[in-house]
Scaffold this active site. Structure first.
Site, PDB file in Angstrom:
ATOM      1  N   TYR A   1       0.333  46.776  49.601  1.00 16.08           N
ATOM      2  CA  TYR A   1      -0.933  46.044  49.684  1.00 16.08           C
ATOM      3  C   TYR A   1      -0.675  44.539  49.725  1.00 16.08           C
ATOM      4  O   TYR A   1      -1.227  43.827  50.574  1.00 16.08           O
ATOM      5  CB  TYR A   1      -1.800  46.406  48.486  1.00 16.08           C
ATOM      6  CG  TYR A   1      -3.188  45.813  48.506  1.00 16.08           C
ATOM      7  CD1 TYR A   1      -4.176  46.336  49.332  1.00 16.08           C
ATOM      8  CD2 TYR A   1      -3.514  44.734  47.688  1.00 16.08           C
ATOM      9  CE1 TYR A   1      -5.458  45.796  49.353  1.00 16.08           C
ATOM     10  CE2 TYR A   1      -4.794  44.187  47.696  1.00 16.08           C
ATOM     11  CZ  TYR A   1      -5.762  44.725  48.528  1.00 16.08           C
ATOM     12  OH  TYR A   1      -7.025  44.179  48.549  1.00 16.08           O
TER      13      TYR A   1
ATOM     14  N   SER B   1      -6.287  38.555  49.546  1.00 19.01           N
ATOM     15  CA  SER B   1      -6.167  38.934  48.138  1.00 19.01           C
ATOM     16  C   SER B   1      -5.309  37.919  47.412  1.00 19.01           C
ATOM     17  O   SER B   1      -4.404  37.313  48.002  1.00 19.01           O
ATOM     18  CB  SER B   1      -5.532  40.317  48.012  1.00 19.01           C
ATOM     19  OG  SER B   1      -5.270  40.629  46.642  1.00 19.01           O
TER      20      SER B   1
END
Length: 267
Positions: free
Chosen positions: A163, A150
């Site tokens: 995350y 990400s």
């Protein structure tokens, strides 16, 4: 050279791709694209029902995809699944780590469970699956791995502490794996998406205003928008994964390819 040509020129070790998180979103898009290019896909996901639906849809499109329900956080399940895939489909030549979960929330509001589950799937799952598959690639002297990380792995964002940290862990792990296995002819790379129109992202939306905020940014949260003015589609990310698996990236390893429309300003 595409993956079909790679398969034909290098033999059976390049015919099979294992894709985790294949029941939807980016993982499903990767499975579809690989299938379209003649690769036999082992689609892995812990949600057996959604996986069956995705595989049925892909088979309806004449894609060579077989579903294998498994939990990437379980060493026993992963090893058994990899054994089964290689018995039934052949040697795994490509691995795409696309399984992931998101537990949003500011750090002080996160529970122990939020943190543990996020790392179990996004980081430990990448380790468990990669270890099981790459050990076999080493014995054959070839293989390619792409981990879907990400853009927040290197950019602080409100509500993304768990995350972001898990994706940062997966990122450096994949690069270390690439360093250690380069001498065996194995390439390990990353694709780092930004905001992508997937079920994971839509679960955070509360309507059009949330979509607009992703595109325009939120200055009060120190977040810029997306310079290209649009969300990524899962197929956009799949295209980047495909490139890094292909012979067109034959001299690329330990690379992190950002696909975020400029949201992290090229940093």
């Amino acid at each position: 050279m595409n993956l079909r040509e790679h398969k034909e020129s290098e033999g059976s070790a390049a015919q099979v791709a294992l894709v985790t998180g294949a029941a939807g979103g980016i993982g499903e898009a990767v499975a579809r694209l690989l299938g379209e290019h003649g690769v036999t896909v082992a689609a892995v996901d812990r949600d057996a029902e959604r996986l069956d639906t995705a595989v049925e849809k892909l088979r309806g499109e004449s894609q060579p995809v077989t579903g294998y329900p498994a939990d990437v956080t379980s060493t026993a399940e992963v090893r058994a699944t990899v054994d089964r895939i290689e018995r039934e489909l052949g040697p795994i030549g490509y691995l795409v780590n696309a399984a992931g979960i998101l537990r949003a929330g500011e750090v002080l509001s996160l529970s122990d469970e939020d943190w543990t589950e996020t790392f179990a799937v996004n980081a430990t799952g990448v380790f468990i699956v990669s270890r099981a598959v790459v050990a076999r690639m080493v014995s054959r002297g070839r293989g390619a791995v792409v981990t879907v990380a990400s853009n927040v792995a290197g950019t602080a964002r409100f509500g993304m502490g768990a995350y972001s940290a898990s994706k940062a862990a997966a990122t450096i792990f994949t690069k270390c794996l690439g360093l250690e296995t380069a001498r065996h002819g194995i390439r390990c790379n990353l694709v780092a998406p930004g905001s992508t129109d997937t079920p994971m992202l839509r679960s955070l939306w509360d309507g059009g205003d949330a979509i607009r905020a992703s595109l325009d940014g939120k200055p009060e949260l120190f977040r810029v928008g997306i310079p290209l003015g649009k969300l990524a589609l899962p197929s956009d990310v799949a295209d980047a994964v495909f490139f890094l698996l292909s012979d067109q990236a034959a001299h690329i390893t330990m690379h992190d390819l950002t696909v975020d429309g400029g949201a992290t300003l090229g940093v």
